[in-house]
Design a protein around this motif. Structure first.
Motif, short mmCIF file in Angstrom:
data_model
loop_
_atom_site.label_atom_id
_atom_site.label_comp_id
_atom_site.label_asym_id
_atom_site.label_seq_id
_atom_site.Cartn_x
_atom_site.Cartn_y
_atom_site.Cartn_z
N VAL A 490 -63.91 17.59 -65.59
CA VAL A 490 -63.15 16.61 -64.82
C VAL A 490 -64.10 15.76 -63.98
O VAL A 490 -64.01 14.52 -63.97
N ASN A 491 -65.03 16.40 -63.28
CA ASN A 491 -65.99 15.64 -62.47
C ASN A 491 -66.80 14.68 -63.33
O ASN A 491 -67.01 13.52 -62.97
N GLY A 492 -67.26 15.17 -64.47
CA GLY A 492 -68.04 14.32 -65.36
C GLY A 492 -67.24 13.15 -65.90
O GLY A 492 -67.74 12.02 -65.98
N ALA A 493 -65.97 13.42 -66.26
CA ALA A 493 -65.12 12.35 -66.79
C ALA A 493 -64.85 11.29 -65.73
O ALA A 493 -64.88 10.08 -66.01
N VAL A 494 -64.57 11.74 -64.50
CA VAL A 494 -64.31 10.78 -63.43
C VAL A 494 -65.55 9.93 -63.14
O VAL A 494 -65.46 8.71 -62.98
N GLN A 495 -66.70 10.59 -63.09
CA GLN A 495 -67.92 9.84 -62.80
C GLN A 495 -68.23 8.84 -63.91
O GLN A 495 -68.57 7.69 -63.64
N LYS A 496 -68.10 9.27 -65.17
CA LYS A 496 -68.38 8.36 -66.28
C LYS A 496 -67.40 7.20 -66.28
O LYS A 496 -67.77 6.04 -66.52
N LEU A 497 -66.12 7.50 -65.99
CA LEU A 497 -65.11 6.45 -65.95
C LEU A 497 -65.42 5.46 -64.83
O LEU A 497 -65.34 4.24 -65.01
N LYS A 536 -57.97 9.95 -71.77
CA LYS A 536 -57.20 10.99 -72.45
C LYS A 536 -57.57 12.38 -71.92
O LYS A 536 -56.69 13.25 -71.76
N TYR A 537 -58.86 12.61 -71.67
CA TYR A 537 -59.26 13.92 -71.18
C TYR A 537 -58.64 14.21 -69.81
O TYR A 537 -58.14 15.31 -69.55
N LEU A 538 -58.66 13.23 -68.93
CA LEU A 538 -58.09 13.42 -67.60
C LEU A 538 -56.57 13.60 -67.67
O LEU A 538 -55.99 14.34 -66.89
N TYR A 539 -55.93 12.92 -68.61
CA TYR A 539 -54.48 13.14 -68.83
C TYR A 539 -54.25 14.59 -69.23
O TYR A 539 -53.35 15.26 -68.70
N THR A 540 -55.06 15.11 -70.15
CA THR A 540 -54.92 16.48 -70.62
C THR A 540 -55.09 17.48 -69.48
O THR A 540 -54.36 18.47 -69.38
N ASN A 565 -59.26 11.70 -56.19
CA ASN A 565 -58.88 10.45 -55.54
C ASN A 565 -59.39 9.23 -56.29
O ASN A 565 -58.93 8.11 -56.05
N LEU A 566 -60.35 9.43 -57.19
CA LEU A 566 -60.89 8.32 -57.97
C LEU A 566 -60.16 8.10 -59.29
O LEU A 566 -60.46 7.16 -60.01
N VAL A 567 -59.24 8.99 -59.61
CA VAL A 567 -58.58 8.92 -60.92
C VAL A 567 -57.53 7.82 -60.94
O VAL A 567 -56.64 7.81 -60.09
N LYS A 573 -53.94 8.24 -70.44
CA LYS A 573 -53.25 8.10 -71.73
C LYS A 573 -53.01 9.46 -72.38
O LYS A 573 -53.88 10.33 -72.37
N ASN A 574 -51.82 9.57 -72.99
CA ASN A 574 -51.53 10.78 -73.75
C ASN A 574 -52.17 10.71 -75.13
O ASN A 574 -52.88 9.74 -75.45
N GLU A 575 -51.92 11.72 -75.97
CA GLU A 575 -52.55 11.77 -77.28
C GLU A 575 -52.17 10.59 -78.16
O GLU A 575 -52.92 10.19 -79.05
N SER A 576 -51.01 10.00 -77.88
CA SER A 576 -50.57 8.84 -78.67
C SER A 576 -51.19 7.54 -78.19
O SER A 576 -50.97 6.48 -78.79
N GLY A 577 -51.93 7.61 -77.09
CA GLY A 577 -52.57 6.41 -76.56
C GLY A 577 -51.71 5.61 -75.61
O GLY A 577 -52.04 4.48 -75.26
N ASP A 578 -50.57 6.18 -75.19
CA ASP A 578 -49.67 5.48 -74.27
C ASP A 578 -50.06 5.77 -72.83
O ASP A 578 -50.23 6.94 -72.44
N ALA A 579 -50.18 4.73 -72.02
CA ALA A 579 -50.53 4.90 -70.62
C ALA A 579 -49.35 5.48 -69.85
O ALA A 579 -48.18 5.21 -70.15
N LEU A 580 -49.65 6.29 -68.84
CA LEU A 580 -48.61 6.96 -68.06
C LEU A 580 -47.68 5.97 -67.39
O LEU A 580 -46.48 6.23 -67.24
N ILE A 581 -48.20 4.81 -67.02
CA ILE A 581 -47.38 3.82 -66.31
C ILE A 581 -46.26 3.29 -67.19
O ILE A 581 -45.25 2.78 -66.69
N LYS A 582 -46.39 3.42 -68.50
CA LYS A 582 -45.35 2.93 -69.39
C LYS A 582 -44.09 3.80 -69.35
O LYS A 582 -43.01 3.35 -69.70
N SER A 583 -44.25 5.04 -68.93
CA SER A 583 -43.10 5.95 -68.92
C SER A 583 -42.67 6.37 -67.52
O SER A 583 -41.55 6.84 -67.34
N HIS A 584 -43.55 6.21 -66.53
CA HIS A 584 -43.23 6.69 -65.18
C HIS A 584 -43.64 5.66 -64.13
O HIS A 584 -44.73 5.08 -64.21
#
Length: 730
Positions: A490-497, A536-540, A565-567, A573-584
């Motif tokens: 998680v830390n690595g994904a946030v930093q890379k993002l 996708k990893y952070l969504y998972t 707090n940086l996320v 995005k879920n596995e289908s590639g849909d962003a969370l904002i599209k559903s919530h």
């Protein structure tokens, strides 16, 4: 920071140039001494305005008389008055200082040059302008070399070494300390030689040159024994222990810590002895001597109580509780000790808040004081360990309360300070689990609270439903998840993002060099169509474990913790590639209490006035390039909010003191400018297309500050960018 002259204070008045109406008759040099004494007396009485006026007038009189030394002296005092009026007058102070120094150099007045350069070094140090501070100190060193003033030379060289150390330029610090050592040996100052050995050891340890560090610490120890200096001896033993602990050579560390304790016991220094016993406990735990470790920490707690060091007492109670939890699996004892620790922390916080409130009332303004934030960082670990102890006993709701209490406390307390509320007891501002459930129902929002209890290993999540019912507790094994995803974290994904976002900003939004990376380490910049795996990893890791608990017909409020707090939750995005904002529909808050406070205020705004700060003039020392479109954005926001109720400040009009003044009359504010840490000017880009990474400069929260006297409110917006810079720095 080196000990250089700093004559800084704060007052809302302004030194102004005298007008003919202010002066009954022209000042003559015969009157000069008398008026100078009056100005000095007014300075001692903290009457900066009148003192500055008189010195300004005397400087003009000295100029007319052709007396460059007296003019330089007066202009230096005018600069001092500007500094005492506040850092917003830094440019005026700088102008007068440089004018005064030029006159002193022209007159070849050595003592006046030294005095001015000392004050200028302190001035630039306070402003954080390291290069100019160093330039002043180097010029001072030249003057002291010319006059062969060894004591002054050593003082300046020590200041230069201190600056190098503070700015993490340890190789330069070593060079400066070696120069000091050479001169100290020439004059035979053994006390100074011992201190320099110690500082050289610390600098080499920072460079991870442990053999050299141990060599210098050992030389310091030998000299301390020759001099019979027990204090220096104890410090040398302590430094040697730290060097071995850093290398995980704990057996040697234990030996040196025991000798440290003996030295401080002989001195009768209970504070230093307690610190050494706490460090000994940690080393003993690493050597699996857990019973001895617990005994050492108990002694350290007792010593902290004897010297009434509340901060040390709270920290050591937390460490003792952690030992009981980790080494003995004694959850009940751990919970009791951690509760004691938090009670002490709460009392410290109460005293600190009252002090901050007293300072605010005396100054009539909120100063930029980092103590509250620093305090929270120190005791956050107690709440984390308490959560683990409570969860181990299946007290999940109490663990939620501990998680909530431990986060974003400084922000909420700032709001309370601004509202002029009081704390009757240290526990008065603790939010209960029942209160969180009621808030979720009242606001018809499902609240998701995260707690990173073990970074990249263990995550706790509580879901508080808008429909009511008990909070649902979920644990996520981040370590197992990392193994499943080829070592991603998680830390690595946030930093890379974040680095990807920063690289995009640097390339496409003209950010300044503070965000730019070296070419050999720059992340690959994706195109608009590229898949960003981190989303996708952070969504998972963060959303998938609780997605079934998030209703699509209710708002969702995410309460992240630490690096989370940086996320950009909306863009995940879920596995289908849909962003969370599209559903919530969602928002992010730093704590549940803050969400509740802001929600209640947002329901009843007391003013329609708005303030827009767009494209302010940039201070050259921050080396920031202009952001394109800021003024256009500001005007567009003004039209949306209603031009008749909106004030737009841009360019030179958007100076700090002007913006702060206008804030008092606004219930909504929008900043279109850089978000450099430590600068007033914040960057805010609204989310228009969450799936486009460049568009996400996520609005984390809005803070409304109620002014005491007229009940008007302010709304301050901030972004992830500010926390993100600190992440990449580390």
């Amino acid at each position: 920071m080196p000990e250089v002259a700093q004559e800084l204070c704060a007052d809302p008045t302004l030194v102004k140039s005298p007008t003919p109406e202010d002066i009954d008759a022209p000042i003559t040099m015969d009157d000069w001494d008398s008026i100078f004494k009056q100005a000095t007396a007014e300075l001692e009485d903290e009457n900066w305005d009148d003192a500055g006026e008189k010195w300004y007038t005397l400087a003009d009189a000295a100029h007319e008389a052709g007396d460059g030394v007296k003019e330089a002296l007066c202009r230096g005092h005018v600069a001092t008055c500007f500094i005492m009026l506040g850092t917003e007058y830094a440019r005026e102070a700088q102008t007068h200082y440089h004018h005064a120094l030029a006159l002193a150099e022209e007159a070849d007045d050595h003592d006046l040059q030294v005095d001015l350069l000392n004050k200028m070094a302190g001035f630039y140090s306070r402003l954080g302008e390291v290069h100019r501070t160093i330039a002043c100190l180097n010029r001072l060193l030249e003057l002291h070399d010319a006059s062969e003033d060894t004591e002054a030379q050593l003082h300046v060289m020590g200041s230069l070494a201190g600056i190098s150390y503070d700015t993490e330029d340890y190789e330069m610090a070593v060079r400066h300390y070696m120069d000091v050592l050479e001169r100290a040996k020439k004059i035979g100052d053994n006390e100074l030689i011992g201190k320099v050995y110690c500082n050289l050891g610390i600098a080499h340890q920072e460079l991870e040159q442990f053999d050299k560090a141990i060599e210098f610490y050992s030389q310091s120890l030998e000299l301390a024994k020759e001099l019979g200096n027990k204090e220096m001896e104890g410090l040398a033993y302590s430094n040697l222990a730290d060097a071995y602990s850093t290398q995980e050579e704990y057996d040697e560390a234990v030996d040196y810590l025991e000798q440290t304790i003996n030295a401080y016991t002989e001195l009768g220094d209970k504070s230093a002895e307690g610190k050494a016993r706490a460090e000994l406990s940690i080393a003993q735990h690493h050597t699996e001597e857990n019973d001895a470790a617990i005994e050492s920490m108990e002694q350290a707690v007792k010593l902290a109580q004897e010297v009434d060091d509340k901060m040390a007492e709270a920290e050591r109670l937390m460490q003792l509780g952690s030992l009981k939890l980790v080494a003995k699996n004694d959850n009940v004892s751990a919970e009791s000790l951690l509760d004691q620790s938090i009670k002490v922390w709460r009392n410290i916080a109460l005293l600190m808040r009252r002090q901050l409130l007293s300072e605010w009332q005396s100054e009539q303004q909120m100063s930029d004081n980092p103590r509250a934030v620093s305090f929270l960082q120190q005791h956050a670990a107690a709440y984390t360990m308490l959560q683990k102890a409570l969860v181990a006993q299946n007290k999940n709701n109490l663990a939620l309360e501990a998680a909530e209490e431990g986060r974003a406390k400084a922000l909420h307390d700032l709001m309370v300070l601004c509202d002029d509320l009081e704390w009757e007891t240290p526990e008065a501002n603790v939010m209960s689990c029942t209160g969180m459930q009621e808030l979720a129902q009242q606001q018809q929002s499902t609240i998701v609270v995260y707690s990173m209890v073990e970074p990249d290993q263990l995550l706790y999540i509580w879901t508080i439903s808008a429909a009511g019912g008990e909070p649902v507790f979920t644990t996520v094994d981040l370590e197992a998840l990392s193994i499943q995803h080829d070592g991603n974290t998680v830390n690595g994904a946030v930093q890379k993002l974040y680095e990807t976002m920063a690289a995009l900003s640097t390339q496409m939004s003209c950010r300044g060099p503070a965000q730019a990376s070296d070419e050999d380490v720059s992340p690959q910049i994706p195109s608009a169509d590229d898949e960003i795996a981190e989303l996708k990893y952070l969504y998972t890791a963060l959303v998938a474990p609780v997605i079934g608990q998030l209703p699509v017909d209710k708002d969702v409020v995410f309460v992240p913790h630490g690096v989370l707090n940086l996320v950009p939750f909306a863009a995940l995005k879920n596995e289908s590639g849909d962003a969370l904002i599209k559903s919530h529909a969602m928002s992010v808050a730093p704590s549940v209490r803050t969400f509740g406070a802001l929600a209640s205020r947002a329901a009843a705004p007391v003013s329609d006035a708005a303030l827009v700060v767009a494209n302010p003039d940039l201070l050259p020392q921050f080396e920031l390039e202009p952001l394109p479109g800021c003024e256009i954005e500001g005007q567009a926001i003004s039209e949306i909010l209603g031009a008749e109720n909106t004030k737009v400040l841009s360019g030179p009009d958007a100076r700090m003191q002007v913006v702060v003044q206008e804030m008092q009359n606004a219930s909504m504010m929008h900043f279109a400018c850089h978000g450099q840490p430590g600068i007033l000017y914040l960057s805010l880009i609204h989310i228009s297309e969450p799936t486009r990474l460049l568009s996400i400069s996520y609005a984390v929260f809005c803070l409304k500050k109620k002014k005491k006297k007229n009940n008007r409110t302010n709304t301050v917006s901030t972004t992830e960018e500010q926390v993100g810079k600190r992440l990449t720095k580390k």
